[in-house]
Motif scaffolding. Structure first.
Motif, PDB file in Angstrom:
ATOM      1  N   ASP A  75      -2.256 -20.359   3.906  1.00 28.13           N
ATOM      2  CA  ASP A  75      -2.888 -20.457   2.591  1.00 28.13           C
ATOM      3  C   ASP A  75      -1.836 -20.607   1.487  1.00 28.13           C
ATOM      4  N   VAL A  76      -0.707 -19.915   1.641  1.00 29.61           N
ATOM      5  CA  VAL A  76       0.397 -20.082   0.685  1.00 29.61           C
ATOM      6  C   VAL A  76       0.871 -21.528   0.691  1.00 29.61           C
ATOM      7  N   ASP A  77       1.053 -22.084   1.871  1.00 29.78           N
ATOM      8  CA  ASP A  77       1.516 -23.466   2.004  1.00 29.78           C
ATOM      9  C   ASP A  77       0.571 -24.424   1.283  1.00 29.78           C
ATOM     10  N   LYS A  78      -0.720 -24.211   1.461  1.00 23.46           N
ATOM     11  CA  LYS A  78      -1.716 -25.065   0.792  1.00 23.46           C
ATOM     12  C   LYS A  78      -1.622 -24.929  -0.725  1.00 23.46           C
ATOM     13  N   ALA A  79      -1.379 -23.717  -1.186  1.00 21.88           N
ATOM     14  CA  ALA A  79      -1.385 -23.451  -2.630  1.00 21.88           C
ATOM     15  C   ALA A  79      -0.152 -23.985  -3.345  1.00 21.88           C
ATOM     16  N   LEU A  80       0.944 -24.213  -2.598  1.00 16.70           N
ATOM     17  CA  LEU A  80       2.195 -24.615  -3.234  1.00 16.70           C
ATOM     18  C   LEU A  80       2.236 -26.108  -3.547  1.00 16.70           C
ATOM     19  N   ALA A  81       2.770 -26.412  -4.717  1.00 17.58           N
ATOM     20  CA  ALA A  81       3.005 -27.797  -5.108  1.00 17.58           C
ATOM     21  C   ALA A  81       4.218 -28.342  -4.355  1.00 17.58           C
ATOM     22  N   ALA A  82       4.464 -29.633  -4.486  1.00 13.83           N
ATOM     23  CA  ALA A  82       5.652 -30.229  -3.882  1.00 13.83           C
ATOM     24  C   ALA A  82       6.903 -29.520  -4.396  1.00 13.83           C
ATOM     25  N   GLY A  83       7.778 -29.142  -3.483  1.00 15.07           N
ATOM     26  CA  GLY A  83       8.984 -28.415  -3.857  1.00 15.07           C
ATOM     27  C   GLY A  83       8.750 -26.949  -4.116  1.00 15.07           C
ATOM     28  N   GLY A  84       7.529 -26.468  -3.858  1.00 14.74           N
ATOM     29  CA  GLY A  84       7.198 -25.074  -4.128  1.00 14.74           C
ATOM     30  C   GLY A  84       7.885 -24.107  -3.180  1.00 14.74           C
ATOM     31  N   VAL A  85       7.975 -22.850  -3.619  1.00 22.24           N
ATOM     32  CA  VAL A  85       8.711 -21.818  -2.872  1.00 22.24           C
ATOM     33  C   VAL A  85       7.845 -20.578  -2.722  1.00 22.24           C
ATOM     34  N   CYS A  86       7.849 -20.024  -1.530  1.00 26.95           N
ATOM     35  CA  CYS A  86       7.245 -18.730  -1.258  1.00 26.95           C
ATOM     36  C   CYS A  86       8.354 -17.687  -1.231  1.00 26.95           C
ATOM     37  N   LEU A  87       8.153 -16.579  -1.951  1.00 25.09           N
ATOM     38  CA  LEU A  87       9.122 -15.485  -1.987  1.00 25.09           C
ATOM     39  C   LEU A  87       8.423 -14.205  -1.546  1.00 25.09           C
ATOM     40  N   ALA A  88       8.947 -13.573  -0.513  1.00 26.61           N
ATOM     41  CA  ALA A  88       8.327 -12.367   0.019  1.00 26.61           C
ATOM     42  C   ALA A  88       9.292 -11.192  -0.062  1.00 26.61           C
ATOM     43  N   ASN A  89       8.814 -10.088  -0.627  1.00 23.53           N
ATOM     44  CA  ASN A  89       9.561  -8.838  -0.645  1.00 23.53           C
ATOM     45  C   ASN A  89       9.189  -8.079   0.623  1.00 23.53           C
ATOM     46  N   VAL A  90      10.188  -7.825   1.471  1.00 23.88           N
ATOM     47  CA  VAL A  90       9.934  -7.215   2.778  1.00 23.88           C
ATOM     48  C   VAL A  90      10.812  -5.983   2.934  1.00 23.88           C
ATOM     49  N   THR A  91      10.237  -4.897   3.434  1.00 24.73           N
ATOM     50  CA  THR A  91      11.012  -3.688   3.707  1.00 24.73           C
ATOM     51  C   THR A  91      11.123  -3.488   5.215  1.00 24.73           C
ATOM     52  N   HIS A 110       0.884  -1.163   0.000  1.00 25.50           N
ATOM     53  CA  HIS A 110       0.000   0.000   0.000  1.00 25.50           C
ATOM     54  C   HIS A 110       0.922   1.212   0.000  1.00 25.50           C
ATOM     55  N   GLN A 111       1.259   1.680  -1.209  1.00 22.34           N
ATOM     56  CA  GLN A 111       2.306   2.682  -1.401  1.00 22.34           C
ATOM     57  C   GLN A 111       3.616   2.159  -0.827  1.00 22.34           C
ATOM     58  N   ALA A 112       4.051   2.636   0.359  1.00 25.56           N
ATOM     59  CA  ALA A 112       5.378   2.273   0.861  1.00 25.56           C
ATOM     60  C   ALA A 112       5.362   1.166   1.902  1.00 25.56           C
ATOM     61  N   THR A 113       4.192   0.633   2.246  1.00 27.27           N
ATOM     62  CA  THR A 113       4.143  -0.367   3.312  1.00 27.27           C
ATOM     63  C   THR A 113       3.416  -1.630   2.860  1.00 27.27           C
ATOM     64  N   ILE A 114       3.803  -2.747   3.486  1.00 28.48           N
ATOM     65  CA  ILE A 114       3.093  -4.004   3.282  1.00 28.48           C
ATOM     66  C   ILE A 114       1.841  -3.954   4.155  1.00 28.48           C
ATOM     67  N   PRO A 115       0.658  -4.162   3.605  1.00 26.79           N
ATOM     68  CA  PRO A 115      -0.569  -4.047   4.397  1.00 26.79           C
ATOM     69  C   PRO A 115      -0.573  -5.018   5.573  1.00 26.79           C
ATOM     70  N   ALA A 116      -1.109  -4.538   6.704  1.00 26.06           N
ATOM     71  CA  ALA A 116      -1.293  -5.420   7.853  1.00 26.06           C
ATOM     72  C   ALA A 116      -2.204  -6.569   7.442  1.00 26.06           C
ATOM     73  N   GLY A 117      -1.837  -7.767   7.806  1.00 32.79           N
ATOM     74  CA  GLY A 117      -2.636  -8.932   7.450  1.00 32.79           C
ATOM     75  C   GLY A 117      -2.148  -9.665   6.219  1.00 32.79           C
ATOM     76  N   MET A 118      -1.164  -9.078   5.507  1.00 35.82           N
ATOM     77  CA  MET A 118      -0.684  -9.732   4.291  1.00 35.82           C
ATOM     78  C   MET A 118       0.268 -10.873   4.613  1.00 35.82           C
ATOM     79  N   VAL A 119       0.992 -10.751   5.719  1.00 35.52           N
ATOM     80  CA  VAL A 119       1.961 -11.794   6.091  1.00 35.52           C
ATOM     81  C   VAL A 119       1.653 -12.242   7.516  1.00 35.52           C
ATOM     82  N   THR A 120       0.622 -13.044   7.660  1.00 35.72           N
ATOM     83  CA  THR A 120       0.225 -13.599   8.948  1.00 35.72           C
ATOM     84  C   THR A 120       0.243 -15.118   8.856  1.00 35.72           C
ATOM     85  N   LEU A 121       0.076 -15.767  10.001  1.00 38.59           N
ATOM     86  CA  LEU A 121       0.021 -17.224   9.984  1.00 38.59           C
ATOM     87  C   LEU A 121      -1.120 -17.719   9.097  1.00 38.59           C
ATOM     88  N   GLY A 122      -2.231 -16.972   9.091  1.00 39.36           N
ATOM     89  CA  GLY A 122      -3.350 -17.370   8.245  1.00 39.36           C
ATOM     90  C   GLY A 122      -3.020 -17.302   6.771  1.00 39.36           C
TER      91      GLY A 122
END
Length: 274
Positions: free
Chosen positions: A165-181, A149-161
């Motif tokens: 969901d990312v974990d569920k969506a990934l295939a075997a050997g899948g990778v999550c990549l997060a851009n964090v400031t 959201h402009q210069a910040t990652i919205p609250a709630g975008m990177v939570t356990l929940g």
């Protein structure tokens, strides 16, 4: 087939404020997209494999070190689609989906920078969390979290929940990549690493040494997977960059996970306070 119209530099209203397109004086086919005065994306229309931003190049390094062949990639956020263009150019035949909440921004970069013309890329306007929740189990090889959201990652975008969901969506050997400031102390990075580490067994952080030491504000990339990551290969590419970067085990930066009950947004860059 008629060639698409050439982009035009200028300012445009989008949902999050004012977007600006600037042509690169050194690379005529290069265009910088800023939103609210914050540089968001850089694309080279003639060389889609060119990644101008250092953090984006580090994400590209991780992609380069994954298994060969086409990939299925979900981009949550993504601005002008720099990384989607890169994957389409370097991994021909890849299937990709970019989801962004700002419909006016999506239409701007589609009309001016040909976002919807990227081979194999579908573009949807929608909420990133909803897109993660709606993804089929094992649907994606890579999930890129790059929603701002402009210069910040919205609250709630990177939570356990959301990470679950990312974990569920990934295939075997899948990778999550997060851009964090983050800035001095890396308090937010530590929380993100802790969140990913609570779901994925393997987590690493890639960034410039001064940033990883907490000496200045900048982007870092956090990679996570159920399976081992290509750490040595990524470290070799990062070390040989114009601005060398390091790969740090997530265990060295592990903080408390972020929950949906207490979501946390990333800190504002120091210049936003001046």
């Amino acid at each position: 087939m008629n060639a698409p119209p050439a982009p035009r530099p200028g300012r445009h209203r989008v949902r999050l404020g004012e977007a600006e397109l600037l042509q690169d004086a050194d690379r005529p086919s290069g265009w910088l997209l800023s939103v609210g005065g914050v540089a968001q994306s850089y694309v080279d229309l003639d060389e889609p494999a060119h990644l101008e931003f250092d953090y984006m190049r580090r994400i590209g390094d991780v992609l380069d070190c994954l298994r060969p062949g086409p990939l299925a990639v979900l981009h949550v956020g993504g601005g002008a689609g720099s990384l989607a263009r890169y994957a389409a150019a370097t991994r021909p035949g890849s299937r990709q989906l970019l989801v962004d909440a700002d419909d006016l921004l999506v239409e701007l970069v589609s009309a001016q920078l040909g976002l919807r013309a990227v081979p194999g890329l579908a573009v949807e306007v929608g909420d990133g969390r909803a897109a993660l929740a709606a993804a089929a189990a094992g649907e994606w090889d890579v999930v890129v979290l790059d929603a701002f959201h402009q210069a910040t990652i919205p609250a709630g975008m990177v939570t356990l929940g959301s990470v679950s969901d990312v974990d569920k969506a990934l295939a075997a050997g899948g990778v999550c990549l997060a851009n964090v400031t983050d800035g001095p102390g890396l308090a937010f990075v530590r929380r993100v690493v802790g969140t990913l580490g609570a779901v994925f067994e393997h987590v690493v952080v890639v960034g410039e040494p001064a940033v990883l030491r907490g000496r200045r504000f900048a982007n870092v990339v956090v990679a996570a997977s159920r399976d081992e990551l290509p750490v040595a290969e990524v470290a070799g590419l990062a070390a040989g960059a114009v601005f060398p970067a390091r790969v740090v085990p997530g265990a060295e930066l592990m903080g408390d996970p972020i929950t949906d009950d207490e979501p946390v947004a990333s800190p504002l860059p120091p210049e936003m306070f001046t």
